[in-house]
Enzyme design. Structure first.
Site, PDB file in Angstrom:
ATOM      1  N   CYS A 153       1.549   5.749  -1.548  1.00  0.00           N
ATOM      2  CA  CYS A 153       2.557   4.687  -1.686  1.00  0.00           C
ATOM      3  C   CYS A 153       3.865   4.954  -0.955  1.00  0.00           C
ATOM      4  O   CYS A 153       4.695   4.063  -0.844  1.00  0.00           O
ATOM      5  CB  CYS A 153       2.800   4.395  -3.156  1.00  0.00           C
ATOM      6  SG  CYS A 153       1.280   3.839  -3.960  1.00  0.00           S
ATOM      7  N   HIS A 286      12.011   2.998  -6.755  1.00  0.00           N
ATOM      8  CA  HIS A 286      10.553   2.894  -6.632  1.00  0.00           C
ATOM      9  C   HIS A 286      10.053   2.033  -7.806  1.00  0.00           C
ATOM     10  O   HIS A 286       9.239   1.155  -7.613  1.00  0.00           O
ATOM     11  CB  HIS A 286       9.934   4.285  -6.631  1.00  0.00           C
ATOM     12  CG  HIS A 286       8.461   4.288  -6.367  1.00  0.00           C
ATOM     13  ND1 HIS A 286       7.926   3.737  -5.229  1.00  0.00           N
ATOM     14  CD2 HIS A 286       7.418   4.748  -7.097  1.00  0.00           C
ATOM     15  CE1 HIS A 286       6.600   3.858  -5.273  1.00  0.00           C
ATOM     16  NE2 HIS A 286       6.275   4.462  -6.391  1.00  0.00           N
ATOM     17  N   HIS A 321       3.615  -4.035  -6.585  1.00  0.00           N
ATOM     18  CA  HIS A 321       3.700  -2.757  -5.874  1.00  0.00           C
ATOM     19  C   HIS A 321       2.872  -2.876  -4.605  1.00  0.00           C
ATOM     20  O   HIS A 321       1.649  -2.892  -4.649  1.00  0.00           O
ATOM     21  CB  HIS A 321       3.177  -1.638  -6.772  1.00  0.00           C
ATOM     22  CG  HIS A 321       3.366  -0.261  -6.202  1.00  0.00           C
ATOM     23  ND1 HIS A 321       3.872  -0.047  -4.933  1.00  0.00           N
ATOM     24  CD2 HIS A 321       3.130   0.962  -6.724  1.00  0.00           C
ATOM     25  CE1 HIS A 321       3.917   1.253  -4.705  1.00  0.00           C
ATOM     26  NE2 HIS A 321       3.474   1.888  -5.772  1.00  0.00           N
TER      27      HIS A 321
END
Lengths: 393, 205
Positions: A153, A286, A321
């Site tokens: 990620c 994040h 996400h």
């Protein structure tokens, strides 16, 4: 001594829309792009997702890619964002560019539709991560350097970190860096296996948070040597003033309680930028919405900012996400914040969690002029990275 | 400008040596590639005497294919009721570099490149530039790929790239030490439209 790296263009595709303008409008109005799955052929309609609201056919049409030419959705999304970034920086006729892209899914969306049956010969060379980067580079024909980062990620952010290094060391003058990632059954079912998908819109930092919503998209930033940008009369939108990469070295998928990796990444970014923590106006976290990430990131933020944490929000409450692409998508959101003078408030926040920082919430964006914005991006394996984008003055 | 030396190269560690570097108890849950990659890295640290390199970088064309194929197979056989957390967790490309950092408690710079046949050179280029600029003094640069039975039975299924079943680790240092293997003068990464990307490592013996 080292050269200054400025941002002279950017492009973004996310659940909020195609292009910087659509994304900025949605963020300023507080309109989320998360909803029921429509394009990914999955049975899991219980998990909301942040899909780009265009089919592969529509994306092909916009890019002029014929039906017969095999390609992955990662490539299509990436090429859309890359085209906008190159246009924005007036580089469509500029050769000798470098492309650094971050992805993990690559062409898995195509592979998983065939496995274990034979792939049509024409579709045999689009699975791996590097293939999507090479194909994006070749669509434009302007690149003589291409590289692919795959740190889960945080891939796109680590691509930007390499971009800054390439320019600072004089290796390259212009690096287009970012990442692209499409939804796939592979990682939707993977995240489902880890039991960290929320059946409601995700609620980063909220006491009731249950997990993340997956999203998809792409974003690229044109990073350029400041002097070259001046010579060619380019508009300068920001300075990439600091970057930091550190490893949490704790667990493959869980973050440490004290957020050591995140702490070190943010601290390195501050050192690199020559800034003190109180100079940071905002942090785009994040903030995935998983119980573990948000608590760990909060602990790290409190350590870095010695308790005086600046405004923080997670725009994953708008886009989901976007995994490998999140670092560059959220960096573009920071650039939009700077350009339009707003900070994105967080969707879906109701209950304060003492373990977590309290994000910017409400119904209205704080307005102002921002000088230094921090953006965090963390990945599996504890691959934690952070960058600082500063107003160009 | 610093010079960059290669002070150790380790590859093809024989299986009977594994126990010297990695107690079997600690590796029983690791896949074949993870175990081989970790042993190779630990041996490079051991023979160079650099236990905590400033950075760990890995290059991998396809990542951890054994676990990737297990999850694909699971999806094929069971459909979307499949639940394979371990395979998913270990399928990502960065599992190996992270594994080395977790095992050795290394919080330094950590990254992974997955750029087809030149993944290793991409990682090497990153480390080389940071070392030359004085940002790192030491770096462990690895390359790790595996060839599963499925791939051997279906060549080209995951791309027309020559993937070698290999684990290799290079220890880089700005200090030559007593027996440097060679100096890296430059790493070139070359993209030409329509052609496979190439890389050249310029060595000075």
């Amino acid at each position: 001594m080292s050269r200054r790296v400025v941002v002279t263009g950017y492009g973004v595709v996310s659940a909020l829309g195609v292009g910087a303008e659509e994304n900025a409008q949605a963020l300023m109005r507080g309109l989320s792009g998360i909803g029921e799955v429509r394009y990914l052929p999955t049975e899991h309609h219980e998990f909301p997702v942040g899909e780009v609201k265009l089919s592969n056919e529509a994306l092909r049409l916009q890019l002029g890619i014929p039906d017969g030419q095999p390609c992955s959705r990662t490539f299509l999304l990436g090429t859309m964002a890359l085209r906008e970034a190159l246009d924005h920086a007036h580089l469509r006729n500029h050769p000798h560019l470098a492309l650094v892209s971050g992805t993990t899914v690559g062409g898995m969306d195509v592979t998983e539709q065939h496995y274990p049956n034979p792939l049509p010969a024409s579709e045999m060379d689009i699975h791996d991560c590097g293939a999507s980067t090479q194909a994006m580079a070749d669509y434009f024909g302007l690149f003589d350097y291409a590289s692919t980062v795959s740190t889960a990620c945080s891939s796109a952010m680590n691509a930007m970190i390499l971009g800054k290094l390439l320019i600072e060391t004089g290796e390259r003058d212009i690096v287009v860096a970012g990442g692209a990632e499409a939804l796939s059954l592979f990682h939707l079912n993977g995240f489902k296996s880890l039991m960290i998908l929320d059946e409601q819109p995700c609620r980063p930092f909220d006491k009731q948070r249950r997990g993340l919503n997956l999203g998809e998209g792409a974003a690229f930033l044109v990073l350029e040597d400041e002097e070259l940008a001046h010579r060619r009369g380019a508009d300068i939108f920001a300075v990439l003033s600091g970057t930091g990469n550190a490893c949490d070295a704790f667990h493959q998928t869980a973050s440490s309680e004290d957020g050591e990796g995140a702490f070190q990444a943010m601290r390195k970014a501050l050192q690199d930028a020559g800034l003190s923590p109180e100079q940071i106006d905002y942090v785009n976290a994040h903030g995935t919405g998983t119980p573990n990430n948000d608590a760990s990131e909060s602990a790290a933020l409190r350590r870095v900012f010695s308790g005086k944490v600046p405004p923080v929000s997670s725009t994953k409450s708008y886009t989901g996400h976007t995994t490998s692409a999140s670092g560059s998508i959220e960096s573009v959101f920071c650039l939009l914040s700077m350009r339009h003078g707003f900070l994105p408030f967080q969707k879906e926040f109701e209950n304060i969690d003492e373990q977590c920082i309290t994000p910017l919430s409400g119904n209205e964006c704080p307005r102002g002029e921002w000088r230094h914005l921090m953006c965090n991006s963390f990945g599996f394996g504890g691959n934690d990275s952070s960058i600082i984008l500063s107003r160009y003055e | 400008m610093n010079k960059v030396f290669v002070v150790a190269i380790v590859k093809d560690v024989p299986a009977e040596e594994y126990n010297q570097y990695l107690p079997p108890m600690k590796s029983r849950r690791m896949g074949k590639l993870q175990r081989r990659a970790l042993v190779t890295a630990l041996k490079a640290m051991d023979i160079s005497g650099i236990d905590v390199p400033n950075a760990i970088l890995n290059g991998t064309a396809l990542g951890c294919m054994d676990h990737t194929i297990k999850l694909l197979q699971g999806l094929h056989e069971e459909g979307e009721v499949v639940s394979m957390p371990t395979s998913f967790m270990q399928s990502t490309h960065n599992t190996v570099a992270a594994q080395i950092a977790i095992y050795t408690h290394n919080h330094g710079y950590n990254t992974t490149y997955a750029h087809r046949a030149i993944s290793f050179e991409c990682a090497l280029h990153d480390a080389f530039l940071q070392m030359k600029a004085g940002r790192l003094r030491t770096a462990l640069v690895c390359v790790n790929d595996e060839l599963t039975d499925f791939q051997q039975a279906h060549p080209g299924y995951f791309g027309h790239i020559e993937v070698e079943d290999r684990s290799e680790a290079w220890m880089l240092s700005v200090e030559p030490g007593e027996h440097p293997l060679f100096e890296i003068e430059n790493v070139e990464i070359i993209h030409e439209p329509g052609a496979e990307d190439r890389a050249v490592i310029h060595k000075k013996l």
